[in-house]
Design a protein around this motif. Structure first.
Motif, mmCIF file in Angstrom:
data_model
loop_
_atom_site.group_PDB
_atom_site.id
_atom_site.type_symbol
_atom_site.label_atom_id
_atom_site.label_comp_id
_atom_site.label_asym_id
_atom_site.label_seq_id
_atom_site.Cartn_x
_atom_site.Cartn_y
_atom_site.Cartn_z
ATOM 1 N N VAL A 149 -68.387 -76.161 34.834
ATOM 2 C CA VAL A 149 -67.599 -74.602 33.956
ATOM 3 C C VAL A 149 -66.878 -75.307 32.876
ATOM 4 C CG1 VAL A 149 -66.107 -73.062 34.502
ATOM 5 C CG2 VAL A 149 -67.904 -73.579 36.817
ATOM 6 N N VAL A 150 -67.324 -74.672 31.825
ATOM 7 C CA VAL A 150 -66.663 -75.172 30.561
ATOM 8 C C VAL A 150 -66.244 -74.120 30.695
ATOM 9 C CG1 VAL A 150 -67.845 -77.358 30.874
ATOM 10 C CG2 VAL A 150 -68.272 -75.407 29.207
ATOM 11 N N GLY A 151 -65.058 -74.384 29.733
ATOM 12 C CA GLY A 151 -64.894 -73.405 28.607
ATOM 13 C C GLY A 151 -64.906 -73.173 27.070
ATOM 14 N N ALA A 152 -64.449 -72.259 26.329
ATOM 15 C CA ALA A 152 -64.275 -72.190 24.742
ATOM 16 C C ALA A 152 -63.457 -73.148 24.385
ATOM 17 C CB ALA A 152 -63.905 -70.904 24.498
ATOM 18 N N GLY A 153 -63.191 -74.582 23.503
ATOM 19 C CA GLY A 153 -63.153 -75.571 23.244
ATOM 20 C C GLY A 153 -62.487 -75.436 21.751
ATOM 21 N N PRO A 154 -61.235 -76.195 21.420
ATOM 22 C CA PRO A 154 -61.076 -76.662 19.609
ATOM 23 C C PRO A 154 -62.311 -77.247 18.967
ATOM 24 C CG PRO A 154 -60.005 -78.607 21.078
ATOM 25 C CD PRO A 154 -61.437 -77.422 22.524
ATOM 26 N N GLY A 155 -61.714 -77.052 18.206
ATOM 27 C CA GLY A 155 -62.889 -77.910 16.803
ATOM 28 C C GLY A 155 -62.521 -79.368 16.179
ATOM 29 N N ALA A 156 -62.891 -80.134 15.742
ATOM 30 C CA ALA A 156 -62.832 -81.723 15.493
ATOM 31 C C ALA A 156 -61.285 -81.634 14.993
ATOM 32 C CB ALA A 156 -63.753 -82.191 14.976
ATOM 33 N N HIS A 157 -60.382 -82.919 15.502
ATOM 34 C CA HIS A 157 -59.185 -82.638 15.303
ATOM 35 C C HIS A 157 -58.512 -84.430 15.484
ATOM 36 C CE1 HIS A 157 -59.699 -82.147 19.683
ATOM 37 N NE2 HIS A 157 -58.188 -83.051 19.762
ATOM 38 N N LEU A 158 -58.389 -84.943 14.245
ATOM 39 C CA LEU A 158 -57.209 -86.457 14.269
ATOM 40 C C LEU A 158 -56.878 -86.254 15.486
ATOM 41 C CD1 LEU A 158 -56.466 -86.440 10.822
ATOM 42 C CD2 LEU A 158 -58.631 -87.832 12.079
ATOM 43 N N LEU A 159 -56.711 -87.540 16.129
ATOM 44 C CA LEU A 159 -55.493 -87.907 17.526
ATOM 45 C C LEU A 159 -54.078 -88.233 16.777
ATOM 46 C CD1 LEU A 159 -57.584 -89.280 20.460
ATOM 47 C CD2 LEU A 159 -57.232 -86.890 20.009
ATOM 48 N N PRO A 160 -53.070 -88.473 17.495
ATOM 49 C CA PRO A 160 -52.096 -89.291 17.524
ATOM 50 C C PRO A 160 -51.686 -90.366 16.917
ATOM 51 C CG PRO A 160 -51.492 -87.929 18.885
ATOM 52 C CD PRO A 160 -53.088 -87.332 18.632
ATOM 53 N N GLU A 161 -51.512 -90.927 15.612
ATOM 54 C CA GLU A 161 -51.897 -92.902 15.202
ATOM 55 C C GLU A 161 -51.184 -93.907 17.308
ATOM 56 O OE1 GLU A 161 -49.783 -95.777 12.666
ATOM 57 O OE2 GLU A 161 -49.158 -94.068 12.515
ATOM 58 N N GLY A 162 -52.620 -94.079 17.009
ATOM 59 C CA GLY A 162 -52.082 -95.143 17.846
ATOM 60 C C GLY A 162 -53.217 -94.962 19.103
ATOM 61 N N CYS A 163 -53.175 -93.519 19.185
ATOM 62 C CA CYS A 163 -54.487 -93.208 20.018
ATOM 63 C C CYS A 163 -55.964 -93.835 19.264
ATOM 64 C CB CYS A 163 -54.846 -91.900 20.582
ATOM 65 S SG CYS A 163 -52.855 -90.891 20.921
ATOM 66 N N GLU A 164 -56.970 -94.772 20.462
ATOM 67 C CA GLU A 164 -57.661 -95.193 21.335
ATOM 68 C C GLU A 164 -58.878 -94.588 21.401
ATOM 69 O OE1 GLU A 164 -56.228 -99.265 23.146
ATOM 70 O OE2 GLU A 164 -54.936 -99.983 21.585
ATOM 71 N N VAL A 165 -59.614 -95.121 21.749
ATOM 72 C CA VAL A 165 -61.006 -94.442 22.067
ATOM 73 C C VAL A 165 -60.969 -95.197 23.498
ATOM 74 C CG1 VAL A 165 -63.952 -95.512 22.188
ATOM 75 C CG2 VAL A 165 -62.357 -94.833 19.952
ATOM 76 N N PRO A 166 -61.333 -95.307 24.764
ATOM 77 C CA PRO A 166 -61.098 -94.622 25.350
ATOM 78 C C PRO A 166 -62.253 -95.413 26.246
ATOM 79 C CG PRO A 166 -61.732 -92.364 25.373
ATOM 80 C CD PRO A 166 -61.606 -92.763 24.016
#
Length: 336
Positions: free
Chosen positions: A310-327
């Protein structure tokens, strides 16, 4: 410089995009409308690195070359042209949804890449400009820049073909994953075959324009029933169109049809639910929030509990804070 990281979510089209009138600019033959989801995200980082002879792509934990790298490099070439830059980049990207399985990983992938690459190369783009940029990677990515419901204007040139938000009533989706494997025929190839060989293509274009006008009106009016009716009817039209190509292409599987039938049964029982499917076997069911649990339970009996979300309406594309890495890529535990 350090990597710039962005996150984007896939969108599921309620009025479908199928067919281009300009392959280079990726201008669609008709407009479309979608719901951006709050699940199945793509996280992408772009790191400019001195001394690279060519771009490097790591997708879902594996180094990629061939067509996948060529497509990303061509997109980055466009970004570099806009920025007046020449440096090559390392791109790392992880999809939470199965890649190339009809769950719009291309849309979320290029939306995230557009956001991260534009920032890494120093472009200062507004929302419309980012949507136009994402479109150059994958048409439907233009819509994943937008929160919630987005209409993609077909336009007549690069400037006029972009997506923007449309007000709509609260709604979500129940995703039934019928098959998480990659498609035998890509959406891009199937679109080309449809334009070149289907005798029904011109009627698809004119009817889609009509459906889109009615859908935008229904969204603005908060008319969920009409939104659902148009959604399911247009999906079935698209899959009928695809099946009319030479040679025929069939994305829906027998179990996909079972899900469509179960959704029709839900409506008979008083639950407003409407099925749709992009170019793949997996089915998304449009629901109001109060109908999500019963819909999920009914579909779990067909495809299995672990294949329903089950999913809902989501956010558009956005930058992540500096230092966040790809999981880490799903199932790997570590990022290669």
């Amino acid at each position: 410089m350090s990597a710039v990281t962005a996150r984007a979510h896939p969108n599921i089209a309620l009025i479908k995009y199928w067919g281009k009138k300009d392959e280079e600019l990726i201008l669609p033959v008709a407009g479309s409308l979608s719901l951006t989801l709050d699940a199945f995200a793509t996280t992408t980082s772009v790191e400019l690195r001195e001394g690279l002879a060519e771009d490097r792509l790591e997708l879902d934990g594996l180094v990629r070359d061939g067509e996948q790298l060529a497509r990303v490099s061509a997109f980055l070439d466009h970004v570099r042209s806009l920025a007046g830059a020449s440096g090559r980049a390392v791109v790392r990207s992880v999809n939470e949804a199965p890649t190339a399985a009809g769950l719009a990983s291309s849309a979320s992938g290029f939306a995230a890449l557009a956001m991260a690459a534009s920032a890494a190369y120093g472009l200062d783009l507004d929302a419309r400009g980012l949507s136009r940029l994402a479109r150059r990677g994958s048409g439907s990515a233009a819509r994943s820049l937008v929160d919630g419901v987005a209409v993609w204007h077909a336009g007549t040139d690069d400037e006029s073909s972009y997506a923007e938000a449309v007000p709509a009533p609260p709604m979500g989706m129940v995703i039934a994953t019928v098959d998480g494997g990659p498609k035998a025929v890509s959406s891009r190839e199937a679109m080309r075959r449809t334009v070149q060989t289907s005798p029904y293509f011109s009627a698809w274009v004119s009817s889609t324009e009509d459906y889109l006008e009615r859908m935008v009106t229904a969204c603005r009016a908060g008319d969920f029933t009409t939104i659902g009716q148009l959604t399911e009817a247009h999906a079935l039209r698209m899959h009928a169109l695809i099946a009319s190509t030479e040679p025929p292409i069939r994305y829906l599987r027998p179990r996909s049809v079972e899900v469509f039938d179960a959704v029709a049964g839900l409506r008979e029982d008083g639950v407003e639910a409407w099925a749709t499917a992009d170019a793949g076997p997996n089915v998304a069911v449009l629901v109001q929030p109060q109908g999500a649990a019963e819909t999920a339970a009914r579909l779990a009996a067909i495809v299995g509990v672990d294949q329903v979300r089950v999913v809902g309406a989501g956010p558009g594309a956005h930058l992540l804070p500096e230092g966040c890495e790809v999981p880490p890529a799903p199932g790997t535990g570590t990022q290669e």
